[in-house]
Design an enzyme around this catalytic site. Structure first.
Site, short mmCIF file in Angstrom:
data_model
loop_
_atom_site.label_atom_id
_atom_site.label_comp_id
_atom_site.label_asym_id
_atom_site.label_seq_id
_atom_site.Cartn_x
_atom_site.Cartn_y
_atom_site.Cartn_z
N ASN A 7 3.71 34.17 -59.52
CA ASN A 7 2.78 35.06 -59.82
C ASN A 7 3.17 36.46 -58.58
O ASN A 7 3.37 36.05 -57.40
CB ASN A 7 1.35 34.51 -59.19
CG ASN A 7 0.40 35.44 -59.31
OD1 ASN A 7 0.38 36.81 -58.87
ND2 ASN A 7 -1.00 35.16 -59.87
N HIS A 10 0.80 40.02 -55.46
CA HIS A 10 0.78 40.58 -54.15
C HIS A 10 1.91 41.42 -53.81
O HIS A 10 1.94 42.30 -52.84
CB HIS A 10 0.37 39.46 -53.28
CG HIS A 10 -0.65 38.68 -53.35
ND1 HIS A 10 -2.06 39.70 -53.20
CD2 HIS A 10 -1.19 37.44 -53.71
CE1 HIS A 10 -3.05 38.90 -53.80
NE2 HIS A 10 -2.43 37.42 -53.94
N HIS A 43 -2.13 38.77 -62.85
CA HIS A 43 -3.53 39.00 -62.82
C HIS A 43 -3.83 40.48 -63.34
O HIS A 43 -3.86 41.24 -62.16
CB HIS A 43 -4.14 38.17 -61.80
CG HIS A 43 -5.87 38.25 -62.04
ND1 HIS A 43 -6.58 37.58 -61.11
CD2 HIS A 43 -6.44 38.51 -63.18
CE1 HIS A 43 -7.75 37.43 -61.67
NE2 HIS A 43 -7.93 38.12 -62.84
N ARG A 45 -6.49 42.55 -63.35
CA ARG A 45 -8.12 42.30 -63.00
C ARG A 45 -8.86 43.57 -63.36
O ARG A 45 -8.07 44.70 -63.35
CB ARG A 45 -8.16 42.11 -61.23
CG ARG A 45 -7.58 40.81 -60.66
CD ARG A 45 -7.90 40.99 -59.48
NE ARG A 45 -9.37 40.78 -58.72
CZ ARG A 45 -9.83 39.39 -58.67
NH1 ARG A 45 -8.95 38.44 -58.39
NH2 ARG A 45 -11.24 39.15 -58.61
N ARG A 49 -7.17 46.25 -58.71
CA ARG A 49 -6.78 46.30 -57.27
C ARG A 49 -5.28 46.19 -56.95
O ARG A 49 -4.87 46.61 -55.95
CB ARG A 49 -7.56 45.15 -56.73
CG ARG A 49 -7.17 43.80 -56.85
CD ARG A 49 -8.12 42.95 -55.70
NE ARG A 49 -9.26 42.84 -56.15
CZ ARG A 49 -10.06 41.76 -55.65
NH1 ARG A 49 -9.52 40.80 -54.91
NH2 ARG A 49 -11.21 41.62 -56.00
N GLU A 70 -3.01 36.50 -66.50
CA GLU A 70 -4.14 35.82 -66.03
C GLU A 70 -5.40 37.01 -66.13
O GLU A 70 -4.92 38.14 -66.02
CB GLU A 70 -3.95 35.54 -64.53
CG GLU A 70 -4.53 34.40 -64.09
CD GLU A 70 -4.37 34.30 -62.67
OE1 GLU A 70 -5.37 34.68 -61.69
OE2 GLU A 70 -3.35 33.57 -62.07
N THR A 101 -9.37 34.53 -56.73
CA THR A 101 -10.04 33.58 -57.49
C THR A 101 -10.47 32.53 -56.82
O THR A 101 -9.88 31.85 -56.15
CB THR A 101 -9.01 33.23 -58.93
OG1 THR A 101 -8.44 34.20 -59.29
CG2 THR A 101 -10.36 32.50 -59.85
N GLU A 152 -5.43 24.96 -66.42
CA GLU A 152 -4.71 24.93 -64.88
C GLU A 152 -5.47 24.23 -64.27
O GLU A 152 -6.88 24.79 -64.07
CB GLU A 152 -4.36 26.41 -64.69
CG GLU A 152 -3.77 26.50 -63.44
CD GLU A 152 -3.20 27.91 -63.19
OE1 GLU A 152 -2.93 28.87 -63.91
OE2 GLU A 152 -3.32 28.00 -61.74
N HIS A 191 -3.01 27.42 -57.08
CA HIS A 191 -3.79 28.08 -56.15
C HIS A 191 -3.59 27.73 -54.88
O HIS A 191 -4.00 26.33 -54.56
CB HIS A 191 -5.30 28.13 -56.55
CG HIS A 191 -5.88 29.26 -56.14
ND1 HIS A 191 -6.39 29.47 -54.81
CD2 HIS A 191 -6.48 30.53 -56.92
CE1 HIS A 191 -6.79 30.55 -54.88
NE2 HIS A 191 -6.94 31.16 -55.59
N1 PXP Z 1 -3.80 30.24 -60.38
C1 PXP Z 1 -5.02 31.10 -60.65
C2 PXP Z 1 -5.72 30.86 -61.81
C3 PXP Z 1 -4.99 32.13 -59.75
O1 PXP Z 1 -6.01 32.81 -59.89
C4 PXP Z 1 -4.15 32.20 -58.70
C5 PXP Z 1 -4.18 33.48 -57.79
O2 PXP Z 1 -3.89 34.54 -58.29
C6 PXP Z 1 -2.91 31.45 -58.63
C7 PXP Z 1 -2.70 30.59 -59.37
C8 PXP Z 1 -1.85 31.61 -57.59
O3 PXP Z 1 -2.43 31.13 -56.19
P1 PXP Z 1 -1.62 31.55 -54.96
O4 PXP Z 1 -1.52 33.14 -54.93
O5 PXP Z 1 -2.52 31.19 -53.75
O6 PXP Z 1 -0.38 30.77 -55.06
#
Ligand code: PXP
Length: 248
Positions: A7, A10, A43, A45, A49, A70, A101, A152, A191
């Site tokens: 992901n 960030h 994601h 959003r 952001r 996402e 999330t 998930e 997550h």
């Molecule tokens: N899975 C989902 C559904 C999420 O919302 C997120 C955060 O965007 C992640 C996984 C990834 O989480 P992390 O950034 O803490 O690895």
């Protein structure tokens, strides 16, 4: 072997902090794929952001593995998803005030944040649907009943727990994962995972895929994206190959 979806939200967070064009999550996604990631997750959003519309449009053209979008199940974002055609969407609950999330979806009869009709409308557009849920029996059964292709499982409670509680949270995910698998759902998890605690989750044989963002991007700031992805793949599969020789 468990697949890793990186992901890159960030990377966009750092860019948006200054309102400039760099660092580009599209470049980060390519580097993650080069290092062996099996998919890229972003994601989009509602408040935009971090990831922007332009990012998902370019990523759809450049991602050579799997693009997982996402999203919340709102009319606006569903319309964008239909146009874009990601390989899969992961549906999450979204709240403007949250940092990330915070919980899995509610899927009960009276307050459900997902409907079978919305899942079907994504499927009709050729997009598979994964639901981000807590690993609870009722919720897993509801996800299967609604016709989702994948769930998930929320690993946040496991990541935050320590000692005996961590073992209990791991057992909850193991149990939830086997139930989901028995019900015919593909199983992902994610997550809060880092190289320190990913091993036991990746070792659950029915968990096919992990979505990991913050810890990889944080490490990438210090050691580079390719090394950060390789370190995660190694932590996930300490005894096996770190990536498929022939990506899709
Ligand atoms: N899975 C989902 C559904 C999420 O919302 C997120 C955060 O965007 C992640 C996984 C990834 O989480 P992390 O950034 O803490 O690895």
């Amino acid at each position: 072997m468990t697949r890793l979806h990186v992901n890159v939200d960030h990377v966009a967070t750092v860019r948006q902090a200054r309102g400039v064009g760099y660092p580009d999550p599209v470049t980060a996604a390519s580097l993650a794929e080069l290092a062996g990631a099996h998919g890229i997750t972003v994601h989009l959003r509602e408040d935009r952001r971090h990831i922007q519309d332009r990012d998902v449009e370019i990523l759809r053209k450049t991602v050579t593995t799997v693009l997982n979008l996402e999203m919340a199940f709102t009319d606006e974002i569903m319309g964008i998803a239909r146009e874009l055609g990601p390989d899969i969407t992961t549906i999450v609950p979204e709240k403007r005030q949250e940092q990330t999330t915070e919980r899995g979806l509610i899927l009960d009869d009276t307050r459900s944040e997902v409907t079978a009709a919305k899942i079907a409308s994504m499927n009709e557009a050729g997009i598979r649907v994964s639901l981000f849920i807590n690993a609870e029996e009722d919720i897993i059964r509801a996800a299967a009943d609604m016709g989702a292709q994948m769930v998930e499982l929320h690993t946040g409670p496991y990541c935050h727990a320590r000692g005996e509680e961590k073992r209990r949270e791991l057992a909850v995910i193991e149990k939830g994962a086997s139930l989901a698998h028995e019900l015919g759902l593909a199983v992902a998890a994610g997550h809060g995972l880092s190289t320190v605690d990913v091993g036991p989750i990746a070792a659950i044989d029915v968990v096919e895929e992990l979505n990991i963002g913050h810890s990889i991007v944080s490490r990438a700031v210090l050691v580079g994206m390719e090394r950060a992805v390789r370190d995660m793949l190694e932590a996930m599969n300490p005894h096996g190959p770190t990536h498929d020789p022939e990506p899709r």
